[in-house]
Design an enzyme around this catalytic site. Sequence first.
Site, PDB file in Angstrom:
ATOM      1  N   GLU A 232      14.330   8.102   0.642  1.00 58.67           N
ATOM      2  CA  GLU A 232      13.860   9.322   0.754  1.00 58.67           C
ATOM      3  C   GLU A 232      14.686  10.380   1.212  1.00 58.67           C
ATOM      4  O   GLU A 232      14.712  11.302   0.705  1.00 58.67           O
ATOM      5  CB  GLU A 232      11.992   9.647   0.508  1.00 58.67           C
ATOM      6  CG  GLU A 232      11.619  11.154   0.282  1.00 58.67           C
ATOM      7  CD  GLU A 232      10.821  10.661  -0.550  1.00 58.67           C
ATOM      8  OE1 GLU A 232      10.072   9.871  -1.178  1.00 58.67           O
ATOM      9  OE2 GLU A 232      10.433  11.946  -1.559  1.00 58.67           O
TER      10      GLU A 232
ATOM     11  N   SER B 296       7.170   8.438  -5.926  1.00 61.77           N
ATOM     12  CA  SER B 296       7.499   8.737  -5.054  1.00 61.77           C
ATOM     13  C   SER B 296       8.161   7.302  -4.256  1.00 61.77           C
ATOM     14  O   SER B 296       9.096   6.678  -4.164  1.00 61.77           O
ATOM     15  CB  SER B 296       8.640   9.564  -4.847  1.00 61.77           C
ATOM     16  OG  SER B 296       7.967  10.680  -3.987  1.00 61.77           O
TER      17      SER B 296
ATOM     18  N   SER C  30      12.283   3.316 -16.920  1.00 64.26           N
ATOM     19  CA  SER C  30      11.520   3.183 -16.342  1.00 64.26           C
ATOM     20  C   SER C  30      10.243   3.852 -18.049  1.00 64.26           C
ATOM     21  O   SER C  30      11.257   3.590 -19.033  1.00 64.26           O
ATOM     22  CB  SER C  30      11.722   4.502 -15.914  1.00 64.26           C
ATOM     23  OG  SER C  30      10.381   5.140 -15.829  1.00 64.26           O
TER      24      SER C  30
ATOM     25  N   HIS D  51       1.607  16.579   7.446  1.00 60.45           N
ATOM     26  CA  HIS D  51       2.222  17.393   8.614  1.00 60.45           C
ATOM     27  C   HIS D  51       1.997  17.053   9.791  1.00 60.45           C
ATOM     28  O   HIS D  51       2.677  17.765  10.731  1.00 60.45           O
ATOM     29  CB  HIS D  51       2.419  19.079   8.037  1.00 60.45           C
ATOM     30  CG  HIS D  51       2.524  18.886   6.547  1.00 60.45           C
ATOM     31  ND1 HIS D  51       3.830  19.614   6.022  1.00 60.45           N
ATOM     32  CD2 HIS D  51       1.810  19.463   5.538  1.00 60.45           C
ATOM     33  CE1 HIS D  51       3.693  20.384   4.883  1.00 60.45           C
ATOM     34  NE2 HIS D  51       2.847  20.021   4.271  1.00 60.45           N
ATOM     35  N   THR D  52       1.162  16.463   9.988  1.00 64.44           N
ATOM     36  CA  THR D  52       1.792  15.887  11.389  1.00 64.44           C
ATOM     37  C   THR D  52       2.882  15.029  11.943  1.00 64.44           C
ATOM     38  O   THR D  52       3.037  14.352  12.924  1.00 64.44           O
ATOM     39  CB  THR D  52      -0.220  14.938  12.128  1.00 64.44           C
ATOM     40  OG1 THR D  52      -0.421  14.657  10.953  1.00 64.44           O
ATOM     41  CG2 THR D  52      -0.951  16.121  12.495  1.00 64.44           C
ATOM     42  N   ASP D  53       2.948  14.036  10.920  1.00 57.91           N
ATOM     43  CA  ASP D  53       3.485  12.228  10.483  1.00 57.91           C
ATOM     44  C   ASP D  53       5.219  13.151  11.171  1.00 57.91           C
ATOM     45  O   ASP D  53       6.219  12.631  11.711  1.00 57.91           O
ATOM     46  CB  ASP D  53       3.916  11.966   9.098  1.00 57.91           C
ATOM     47  CG  ASP D  53       4.750  12.743   7.430  1.00 57.91           C
ATOM     48  OD1 ASP D  53       4.603  13.746   8.459  1.00 57.91           O
ATOM     49  OD2 ASP D  53       4.781  12.117   6.906  1.00 57.91           O
TER      50      ASP D  53
ATOM     51  N   GLY E 253       4.106  14.116  -9.709  1.00 61.67           N
ATOM     52  CA  GLY E 253       4.166  15.503  -9.210  1.00 61.67           C
ATOM     53  C   GLY E 253       2.215  15.622  -9.013  1.00 61.67           C
ATOM     54  O   GLY E 253       1.863  16.953  -8.654  1.00 61.67           O
TER      55      GLY E 253
ATOM     56  N   ASP F  36       3.859   8.554   3.666  1.00 61.70           N
ATOM     57  CA  ASP F  36       4.028   8.251   2.939  1.00 61.70           C
ATOM     58  C   ASP F  36       4.199   6.836   2.280  1.00 61.70           C
ATOM     59  O   ASP F  36       3.800   5.833   1.888  1.00 61.70           O
ATOM     60  CB  ASP F  36       5.066   8.523   1.821  1.00 61.70           C
ATOM     61  CG  ASP F  36       4.334  10.107   1.901  1.00 61.70           C
ATOM     62  OD1 ASP F  36       2.646  10.245   2.173  1.00 61.70           O
ATOM     63  OD2 ASP F  36       4.151  11.133   1.055  1.00 61.70           O
TER      64      ASP F  36
HETATM   65  C1  GLA Z   1       4.849  14.341   2.692  1.00 57.37           C
HETATM   66  C2  GLA Z   1       5.573  13.792   2.746  1.00 57.37           C
HETATM   67  C3  GLA Z   1       4.404  13.456   4.309  1.00 57.37           C
HETATM   68  C4  GLA Z   1       3.655  14.172   4.807  1.00 57.37           C
HETATM   69  C5  GLA Z   1       2.665  15.002   4.024  1.00 57.37           C
HETATM   70  C6  GLA Z   1       2.050  15.916   4.337  1.00 57.37           C
HETATM   71  O1  GLA Z   1       3.515  13.927   1.489  1.00 57.37           O
HETATM   72  O2  GLA Z   1       5.951  12.737   2.203  1.00 57.37           O
HETATM   73  O3  GLA Z   1       5.751  12.197   4.647  1.00 57.37           O
HETATM   74  O4  GLA Z   1       4.677  15.518   5.496  1.00 57.37           O
HETATM   75  O5  GLA Z   1       3.937  15.614   2.441  1.00 57.37           O
HETATM   76  O6  GLA Z   1       1.104  15.075   5.325  1.00 57.37           O
END
Ligand code: GLA
Length: 399
Positions: free
Chosen positions: A176, A144, A83, A50-52, A138, A188
């Site tokens: 996304e 994704s 798919s 949760h830093t991005d 999931g 990601d």
């Molecule tokens: C998910 C989001 C990322 C990032 C993480 C937490 O994977 O897709 O962008 O925020 O949560 O680090």
Amino acid sequence: MSGPAAQTAPPGAASGDVAARAAAGFHAAYGEPPAGRWAAPGRANLIGEHTDYNDGFVLPFALTLRTVVAAAPQPGERWTVRSELSDEAVEFGADEVDEPGRVTGWAAYVAGVVWALREAGYAVPGARLAIASDVPVGSGLSSSAAIEAAVLAALVDLGGLDLPAEKQPRLAQRAENAYVGAPTGIMDQSAVIRCREGHALFLDCRTEAVEHIPFDLDAAGLAVLVIDSRAPHRHADGEYASRRAACERAASLLGVPALRDVPVADLDAALARLDDDEIRRRVRHVVTEDQRVLDTVDLLRAGRVREIGPLLTASHASMRDDFEITVPEIDTAVEAALAAGALGARMTGGGFGGCVLALVDADRSDTVAHAVAAAYADRGFPAPAHVTVLPAPGTTRLD
Ligand code: GLA
């Protein structure tokens, strides 16, 4: 991933299979061989959660579990996708693509990429695609982003589009965020596209500068065990969005563009300026987590891989106590892994379920996995799955 009683698969074991499945799926659907196959991995985040979206730092690595897209051009602005996830092919043209929301479900990740390319002004070739994947859906391993990246690479190559790899993550993220509707950051897609084998990707999410940090587990006699908690995602989308909103509010209250701009040395002063205890805890997580990423990178640069364990464990405590994104299954897995001798363990990914990663001595990997399974049985949780992983390459063209 294997269940608790099974042997962990050697890294890469499934890769050949998934590529063959993509080709076979293409042939079965369209009666001819594909023009090429493109593979994109899942990812685990070593540290930096949760830093991005706070313009901060992350340190993910790519997994050997991959998604493979087999593709060939088709005339006109039409896209047909098969798919393994579905018996039905999905077909859409430019009209459907240009109206976000008309293509739904798994195919939205494909349509979203076509849409984002078109929005950026690219002449996207019509194409037939067949998707096969070993990245569990999931589980928080970026299934994704893997679809988005593999489809993007296929369309870029088939159309000869001028879109270098370092610019692809933003475009896939746009698919996304704006098409699928998930307000995620840049980690990601960057990991899935830009990672290198044997390395973790040190990414500055503000500048998108990257440094490939050697992450040689074998040489250190270590392994990373990824444990799928099998916890059902509990309101993950809404909770993710609310954490993001809290961080943005905190940045605005503190008068900085993003929480990345609060140096760890100024943390106490910043916290003293905030009234709300919950917001204070969110800020403390993000600011200390950025610092833990920097400290982890320093240790890895110095070849001191074993010593990153406590940073991983501290990251988990911060996610559990300050950011409040863990769930009982996840905390149980971390505690059991540490009690069984893991050097460090933490949840990886967005939270509210998903996977835990544990840094272990290679010869203790099975012991730790079994200890986690036993702790789950004691608590009455459904059995977890596990796999040992090595840092793998990002998106590649296979043939
Ligand atoms: C998910 C989001 C990322 C990032 C993480 C937490 O994977 O897709 O962008 O925020 O949560 O680090």
